[in-house]
Write a protein that holds these residues in place. Sequence first.
Motif, mmCIF file in Angstrom:
data_model
loop_
_atom_site.group_PDB
_atom_site.id
_atom_site.type_symbol
_atom_site.label_atom_id
_atom_site.label_comp_id
_atom_site.label_asym_id
_atom_site.label_seq_id
_atom_site.Cartn_x
_atom_site.Cartn_y
_atom_site.Cartn_z
ATOM 1 N N ARG A 14 -7.520 7.720 5.051
ATOM 2 C CA ARG A 14 -7.315 7.194 6.445
ATOM 3 C C ARG A 14 -8.452 5.619 6.346
ATOM 4 O O ARG A 14 -8.151 5.230 6.869
ATOM 5 C CB ARG A 14 -7.779 8.583 7.110
ATOM 6 N N ARG A 67 -9.709 4.753 19.396
ATOM 7 C CA ARG A 67 -8.452 6.046 19.145
ATOM 8 C C ARG A 67 -8.540 5.900 17.163
ATOM 9 O O ARG A 67 -8.550 7.131 16.415
ATOM 10 C CB ARG A 67 -7.384 5.832 19.757
ATOM 11 N N TRP A 71 -10.014 8.303 14.527
ATOM 12 C CA TRP A 71 -8.666 9.097 13.771
ATOM 13 C C TRP A 71 -9.232 8.847 12.122
ATOM 14 O O TRP A 71 -8.968 10.127 11.318
ATOM 15 C CB TRP A 71 -6.956 8.541 13.690
ATOM 16 N N GLY A 75 -8.855 12.546 11.497
ATOM 17 C CA GLY A 75 -7.730 12.788 11.492
ATOM 18 C C GLY A 75 -6.685 13.139 12.682
ATOM 19 O O GLY A 75 -6.068 13.536 13.039
ATOM 20 N N ARG A 76 -7.182 12.770 13.542
ATOM 21 C CA ARG A 76 -6.700 13.037 15.089
ATOM 22 C C ARG A 76 -7.307 11.990 16.098
ATOM 23 O O ARG A 76 -8.143 11.420 15.764
ATOM 24 C CB ARG A 76 -7.974 14.193 15.727
ATOM 25 N N TRP A 77 -6.189 11.830 16.894
ATOM 26 C CA TRP A 77 -6.467 10.277 17.887
ATOM 27 C C TRP A 77 -7.571 10.751 18.652
ATOM 28 O O TRP A 77 -7.773 9.709 19.435
ATOM 29 C CB TRP A 77 -5.002 10.254 18.759
#
Length: 80
Positions: A14, A67, A71, A75-77
């Motif tokens: 990511r 955001r 992320w 790994g989350r917005w």
Amino acid sequence: MNIDPRHYHQPSWRKPVGMLAIVALIALWAVLVASLSGLIGTLPVWLQTPLYVVLGIVWIWVLPLRRLLAWMETGRWRRS
């Protein structure tokens, strides 16, 4: 040198993807602001300066940069 497996962190895909996305967003925002320069250039200088400052700062909130950074990290917005 002995690596303790409890402290070993596998790099995430990511981060490089997010960095490329950030560079792309900066480039797109710069092109947008530059395309407005003809219109902004007709304004008085005392109004141009704060306008460019605002346009330089606002992309952090307008574009999904916050955001995207969340992320990249979690790994989350959205950060919990």
